[in-house]
Design an enzyme around this catalytic site. Sequence first.
Site, PDB file in Angstrom:
ATOM      1  N   LYS A 165      38.616  46.958  46.838  1.00 48.72           N
ATOM      2  CA  LYS A 165      38.539  46.807  45.647  1.00 48.72           C
ATOM      3  C   LYS A 165      37.407  47.511  45.124  1.00 48.72           C
ATOM      4  O   LYS A 165      38.152  48.619  44.421  1.00 48.72           O
ATOM      5  CB  LYS A 165      37.753  45.680  46.344  1.00 48.72           C
ATOM      6  CG  LYS A 165      38.318  44.033  47.576  1.00 48.72           C
ATOM      7  CD  LYS A 165      37.907  42.718  47.320  1.00 48.72           C
ATOM      8  CE  LYS A 165      38.760  42.044  48.316  1.00 48.72           C
ATOM      9  NZ  LYS A 165      40.226  41.877  48.063  1.00 48.72           N
ATOM     10  N   SER A 171      35.235  34.690  46.806  1.00 55.93           N
ATOM     11  CA  SER A 171      36.517  35.891  46.290  1.00 55.93           C
ATOM     12  C   SER A 171      36.966  34.459  45.283  1.00 55.93           C
ATOM     13  O   SER A 171      37.383  35.350  44.493  1.00 55.93           O
ATOM     14  CB  SER A 171      37.458  36.001  47.318  1.00 55.93           C
ATOM     15  OG  SER A 171      37.411  34.698  48.255  1.00 55.93           O
ATOM     16  N   HIS A 193      33.798  41.765  48.027  1.00 53.86           N
ATOM     17  CA  HIS A 193      33.431  41.486  47.472  1.00 53.86           C
ATOM     18  C   HIS A 193      33.155  42.172  46.436  1.00 53.86           C
ATOM     19  O   HIS A 193      32.221  42.595  45.186  1.00 53.86           O
ATOM     20  CB  HIS A 193      33.496  40.397  46.136  1.00 53.86           C
ATOM     21  CG  HIS A 193      35.187  39.881  46.136  1.00 53.86           C
ATOM     22  ND1 HIS A 193      36.633  40.129  45.566  1.00 53.86           N
ATOM     23  CD2 HIS A 193      35.405  38.738  47.061  1.00 53.86           C
ATOM     24  CE1 HIS A 193      37.373  39.875  46.026  1.00 53.86           C
ATOM     25  NE2 HIS A 193      36.952  39.761  47.012  1.00 53.86           N
TER      26      HIS A 193
HETATM   27  C1  PLP Z   1      36.241  37.888  50.859  1.00 51.27           C
HETATM   28  C2  PLP Z   1      37.564  39.047  51.295  1.00 51.27           C
HETATM   29  N1  PLP Z   1      37.679  39.258  52.779  1.00 51.27           N
HETATM   30  C3  PLP Z   1      38.087  40.299  52.886  1.00 51.27           C
HETATM   31  C4  PLP Z   1      39.189  40.568  52.213  1.00 51.27           C
HETATM   32  C5  PLP Z   1      40.498  41.274  53.169  1.00 51.27           C
HETATM   33  O1  PLP Z   1      40.449  42.335  52.429  1.00 51.27           O
HETATM   34  P1  PLP Z   1      41.900  43.188  53.066  1.00 51.27           P
HETATM   35  O2  PLP Z   1      42.372  42.973  51.045  1.00 51.27           O
HETATM   36  O3  PLP Z   1      41.696  45.145  52.691  1.00 51.27           O
HETATM   37  O4  PLP Z   1      42.715  42.507  53.704  1.00 51.27           O
HETATM   38  C6  PLP Z   1      40.023  39.695  51.501  1.00 51.27           C
HETATM   39  C7  PLP Z   1      40.909  39.765  50.350  1.00 51.27           C
HETATM   40  O5  PLP Z   1      41.786  39.390  49.166  1.00 51.27           O
HETATM   41  C8  PLP Z   1      38.716  39.074  50.255  1.00 51.27           C
HETATM   42  O6  PLP Z   1      38.686  38.471  49.606  1.00 51.27           O
END
Ligand code: PLP
Length: 404
Positions: free
Chosen positions: A257, A198, A226
């Site tokens: 996202k 991310s 992502h």
């Molecule tokens: C790699 C990754 N996994 C999980 C999440 C969590 O997702 P959510 O925003 O739906 O809680 C994020 C959120 O930024 C993320 O970047």
Amino acid sequence: MFCRIETSPRDSHVNNAPLPAALEWLAADLERLAAEGLERPHRVRDGRQGSEVILDGRSLLNFGSNDYLGYAGDVRLTKAASKAACAEGFGAGASPLVSGHSRAHDRLEGAIAGLLDVPAALTFPSGFAANSATIAALVGPGDVIASDERNHASIIDGCRLSRAEVAVYPHRDMAALDALLAGSAGRRRLIVSDSLFSMDGTIAPLADLADLARRHTAMLLIDEAHATGVFGPRGSGLVEAAGCGDGVAIRTGTLSKAVGAAGGFVAGHAELIRWLRHTARGWIFSTAHPPAVAAAATRAIDLFATESHRRRELLERAAVFRGRLAAAGLEIGGAEAQIVPIIAGAAAAAVALSAELADRGFFAPAIRPPSVPRGKSLVRVSLSWLHTEANLETLADALIATHS
Ligand SMILES: Cc1ncc(COP(=O)(O)O)c(C=O)c1O
């Protein structure tokens, strides 16, 4: 393009009563964060996400959302949500285990399983909950988790919650992972990795991960947060793009996202999903997200099939953008996708670069510890299909100008 709009005074709701003695440490810690350049702004957005965004009353070209395909503000999702809210009401009213699992959630789980080409899926109120609850359910004391050092906080917290032994391997280092798995033979092992990281925009070596998991009889969980919607012929993510769906038994992701809605999921074998319904505490003990949100997410997943040009064009433009920055000597740290970090180093340098970009009309947030390691602060540029080629060129011009 740049306008100022009326906003209410910030923190007007705050009652400035002095802190009670037991909470005075908070003020000291906030001072420390400010002194270390780690204080985080709490911005207010007006209007919807788009290629432009109004933050704290300032209209900026928006390179600071994860709305990769431009669905977050799409009226087709709003309509799907309104229709479901009219039919099913707004709140889910209960945990999915009890009576919160609505027809809209059921359709969404079917749509996710179809997209990933797996038998079943389970949805959560957030991607964070999907990761933390799934990991904490799959392993426990005495078991071993092998986790990439750049994994997301939701994975890290899931690892901690599980109380399993956590072995962190260097970013994408398959030799280190191999050694770690060889040294823990005979125990239940879970390998866990983001597919697209991310903050770095780097891609995990998925085929190698699947191969190691098979050879060491370890479970493999890949978080496609992502990559969902952006990669793969159907848009299911990087596992599909790498052609290793059979080798990745557990896939998680978010609906917040590229999907443009909210919520998270885990998907895989029917037995895995059935078992998680008995064990994943973040699913059992948490109210389902609203049916309207599930309906909006389903609508976006349907659009992945008919609007595949969005992911193709996004990735093509991202490659051109990265190429231009790299050719100009900017440090983009091996980025490979629509997330492009501009490595600044010190937290203050990242903040200064982000502020300079804002002065030039662009929003790209500074990312500092604990989101990235100390000394590795960066400005994170996230590209969206909504950005035109001209948008990307003007941002590249500005970044190159700040660099020289
Ligand atoms: C790699 C990754 N996994 C999980 C999440 C969590 O997702 P959510 O925003 O739906 O809680 C994020 C959120 O930024 C993320 O970047």
